[in-house]
Design an enzyme around this catalytic site. Structure first.
Site, PDB file in Angstrom:
ATOM      1  N   ARG A 174       2.283  -5.075  -4.897  1.00 45.63           N
ATOM      2  CA  ARG A 174       1.898  -3.871  -4.153  1.00 45.63           C
ATOM      3  C   ARG A 174       1.048  -2.913  -4.999  1.00 45.63           C
ATOM      4  O   ARG A 174       1.174  -1.690  -4.887  1.00 45.63           O
ATOM      5  CB  ARG A 174       3.142  -3.143  -3.620  1.00 45.63           C
ATOM      6  N   SER A 225       7.581  -0.316   4.972  1.00 45.19           N
ATOM      7  CA  SER A 225       8.583  -0.296   3.903  1.00 45.19           C
ATOM      8  C   SER A 225       8.425   0.955   3.051  1.00 45.19           C
ATOM      9  O   SER A 225       7.335   1.255   2.569  1.00 45.19           O
ATOM     10  CB  SER A 225       8.442  -1.537   3.016  1.00 45.19           C
ATOM     11  N   GLU A 295       7.101   2.577  -2.111  1.00 48.28           N
ATOM     12  CA  GLU A 295       5.921   1.786  -1.765  1.00 48.28           C
ATOM     13  C   GLU A 295       4.988   2.634  -0.909  1.00 48.28           C
ATOM     14  O   GLU A 295       3.767   2.545  -1.022  1.00 48.28           O
ATOM     15  CB  GLU A 295       6.334   0.523  -1.007  1.00 48.28           C
TER      16      GLU A 295
END
Length: 301
Positions: A174, A225, A295
């Site tokens: 990520r 998320s 995130e």
């Protein structure tokens, strides 16, 4: 600020909106106003915007489809550039796909699957843009952008435009070099896909979509998320084991379906969401001695 607005309009960079509420541009439906919001209609519009921003020594921020963002209730200072319809071109040549950063990721993966091109099935449920996906190395179902991206065209802060290869983008979980060492705007991406059986690709994508519908709360505004998985743990599992599923602060609630999602049940503020994020961090640290890292990107004043 008024003079900057006038020059942006005269330069025909695209749509220029003043004090525009950003809640209209995020999937969480949360966010205060941008001092100036630009929706560029072409790359030249972005280049000219950055020239003027530098000239006026004004802060600037780039957003895509707003699917991984939490924008402050006080909004964002300076100029916000929203990549979208002006950067949504698409070229497909055999297995090579060249696409603008504003192209919706779900739309792209669906279109390519119907053409029998494999590799982007994992993206069938990610409600972001190509540019945002490259920027953060978006992924799901044990795959991510780095597995299929060949190179990306980047507009850097100094106005230079150059291609960065997959290796030069320094992808990790990520993350990419664009978030740290080499800030810039993704203008285009080139993907290298593989030929596959159309029926199998479409079936795989449908299975992914069904799984997301069954396990994730897409019936409420959310940002996807909230936390990165703290390997070897799963963020959602830790939240649920801590007994926080369904916990609510104001209009924000930890999803009943998945512990790693915070939903806007109606009228939630960014502060409500931030309070839940801090509660989760402290609770998980106390109970399991695990550090949680977001995130979702938190931006604004």
């Amino acid at each position: 600020m008024e003079q900057l607005v006038n020059e942006l309009i005269e330069a025909d960079v695209g749509r220029v909106l003043v004090n525009e509420p950003l809640a209209r541009y995020t999937t969480m439906k949360i966010g205060g106003p941008a001092d100036i919001l630009i929706v560029p209609k072409h790359v030249a519009g972005i280049e000219k915007t950055l020239q003027l921003v530098k000239q006026y020594k004004t802060k600037w921020t780039v957003i895509g489809r707003g699917s991984n963002l939490l924008v402050s209730d006080q909004g964002i200072e300076g100029v916000v550039i929203r990549l979208g319809e002006g950067l949504d071109h698409l070229e497909v040549e055999k297995h090579k796909v060249r696409v603008g950063s504003g192209y919706p990721l779900i739309k792209l993966s669906t279109l390519l699957s119907r053409q029998g091109l494999a590799g982007l099935e994992f993206a069938s449920g990610i409600p972001g843009s190509v540019g945002g996906a490259v920027y953060m190395n978006a992924g799901a179902h044990k795959s991510d952008i780095s597995s299929v991206l060949s190179k990306a065209l980047i507009l850097f802060e100094d106005g230079a435009i150059d291609w960065l290869t997959n290796k030069e983008l320094e992808f990790s979980y990520r993350a990419s070099v664009l978030q740290t060492k080499r800030p810039g705007i993704v203008l285009e991406a080139v993907f290298q896909l593989q030929a596959g059986k159309r029926e199998e690709i479409v079936r795989s994508m449908q299975n992914n979509k069904d799984y997301r519908r069954e396990t994730q709360p897409w019936n409420h505004p959310c940002a996807g998320s909230v936390f990165r998985n703290p390997i070897p743990h799963f963020a959602g599992d830790l939240v649920e084991k801590a007994g926080l599923r369904g916990y609510r602060i104001g209009g924000a609630q930890i999803s009943e379906m998945h512990g790693n999602f915070i939903v806007n049940t109606g009228g939630a503020s960014a502060q409500d969401v931030l309070s839940l994020i801090e509660l989760i961090k402290h609770t998980i640290k106390d109970k399991f001695d695990v550090d949680m890292h977001t995130e979702v990107e938190i931006i604004g004043r």
